[in-house]
Design an enzyme around this catalytic site. Structure first.
Site, short mmCIF file in Angstrom:
data_model
loop_
_atom_site.label_atom_id
_atom_site.label_comp_id
_atom_site.label_asym_id
_atom_site.label_seq_id
_atom_site.Cartn_x
_atom_site.Cartn_y
_atom_site.Cartn_z
N LYS A 173 72.20 80.23 39.11
CA LYS A 173 72.11 80.93 40.40
C LYS A 173 73.38 80.71 41.24
CE LYS A 173 67.06 80.98 40.68
NZ LYS A 173 65.88 80.71 41.55
N TYR A 190 63.36 90.68 41.25
CA TYR A 190 62.30 89.85 41.84
C TYR A 190 61.19 90.70 42.46
CZ TYR A 190 64.88 85.47 41.20
OH TYR A 190 65.50 84.36 40.66
N GLU A 219 63.20 90.47 31.44
CA GLU A 219 64.34 89.97 32.21
C GLU A 219 65.62 90.00 31.37
OE1 GLU A 219 61.49 87.14 34.97
OE2 GLU A 219 62.85 86.18 33.56
N ASN A 274 67.88 76.80 44.05
CA ASN A 274 67.40 75.80 43.09
C ASN A 274 68.09 75.90 41.72
OD1 ASN A 274 66.12 78.10 42.30
ND2 ASN A 274 64.04 77.30 42.48
N HIS A 281 67.25 79.96 37.16
CA HIS A 281 66.03 80.73 36.94
C HIS A 281 65.47 80.36 35.57
CE1 HIS A 281 63.27 84.16 36.73
NE2 HIS A 281 63.69 84.34 35.49
P1 IDP Z 1 60.38 79.75 39.73
O1 IDP Z 1 61.84 80.17 39.86
O2 IDP Z 1 60.22 78.26 39.59
O3 IDP Z 1 59.64 80.53 38.67
P2 IDP Z 1 59.02 81.46 41.68
O4 IDP Z 1 57.76 81.09 42.37
O5 IDP Z 1 58.95 82.48 40.58
O6 IDP Z 1 59.68 80.09 41.14
O7 IDP Z 1 60.04 81.94 42.79
C1 IDP Z 1 61.22 82.61 42.46
C2 IDP Z 1 62.35 82.03 43.26
O8 IDP Z 1 62.13 82.30 44.65
C3 IDP Z 1 62.50 80.51 43.19
O9 IDP Z 1 63.19 80.06 42.05
C4 IDP Z 1 63.26 80.21 44.47
O10 IDP Z 1 64.65 80.54 44.35
C5 IDP Z 1 62.61 81.19 45.43
N1 IDP Z 1 61.46 80.62 46.15
C6 IDP Z 1 60.24 80.30 45.62
N2 IDP Z 1 59.42 79.79 46.56
C7 IDP Z 1 60.14 79.77 47.70
C8 IDP Z 1 59.83 79.34 49.04
O11 IDP Z 1 58.73 78.87 49.36
N3 IDP Z 1 60.84 79.46 49.97
C9 IDP Z 1 62.08 79.98 49.65
N4 IDP Z 1 62.39 80.41 48.41
C10 IDP Z 1 61.44 80.29 47.44
MG MG Z 2 59.24 82.56 38.54
#
Ligand code: IDP
Ligand code: MG
Length: 139
Positions: free
Chosen positions: A11, A51, A128, A114, A117
């Site tokens: 990312k 997304y 994807e 984070n 992905h």
């Molecule tokens: P994942 O990447 O661990 O699968 P997902 O729930 O699919 O997590 O969320 C996609 C992305 O959205 C996350 O990797 C993160 O970058 C962002 N995200 C998820 N939850 C939050 C939140 O509560 N606040 C801000 N960004 C979030």
């Molecule tokens: Mg996810």
């Protein structure tokens, strides 16, 4: 059907910090083979499509802005049990909850920024991967 493939992105935060190489190295050392690799940049629109499943979530607009804020590295990976094993390797979405030694624990800055992905199912891994790569771009 299990395909033994998953999809990841380095990312924008991790790319900007110069951690792409270290992250890909961790992924290879964990036994994943690189099937396709592309340095590219999403727009807010293409990030929004990627997304789309999160379009009703409160963080969707911020996520699209963040994911289009700089270059990313898109990668298709191959390994037995790829989807589940890769989710273990990256750790929890929120780095505060990620296990020691996971990619997100080491490199992530926040629940949003984070570092990486990881696909959540074989079906989404295929969707994807196809979002970024044509048949001809995959080995
Ligand atoms: P994942 O990447 O661990 O699968 P997902 O729930 O699919 O997590 O969320 C996609 C992305 O959205 C996350 O990797 C993160 O970058 C962002 N995200 C998820 N939850 C939050 C939140 O509560 N606040 C801000 N960004 C979030
Ligand atoms: Mg996810």
């Amino acid at each position: 059907m299990a395909t033994n493939r998953t999809f990841t992105m380095v990312k924008p935060d991790a790319f900007a910090d110069g951690n792409s190489g270290a992250i890909l190295s961790m992924i290879e050392k964990a036994g994943f083979k690189l099937i396709a690799v592309k340095l590219t940049k999403l727009t807010a629109e293409t990030a929004g499509k990627f997304y789309a499943v999160h379009s009703e979530r409160p963080f969707y607009n911020d996520l699209c802005a963040y994911m289009s804020s700089g270059p990313i590295v898109a990668v298709i990976l191959e390994k037995e049990n790829a989807v589940a094993d890769f989710r273990t390797l990256i750790g929890a979405t929120n780095p505060a909850n990620a296990a020691e030694g996971t990619i997100r624990k080491i490199f992530a800055k926040s629940i949003e920024a984070n570092a990486v992905h990881g696909s959540d199912s074989d079906e989404n891994a295929a969707i994807e991967g196809a979002f970024f790569f044509s048949e001809l771009e995959r080995i």
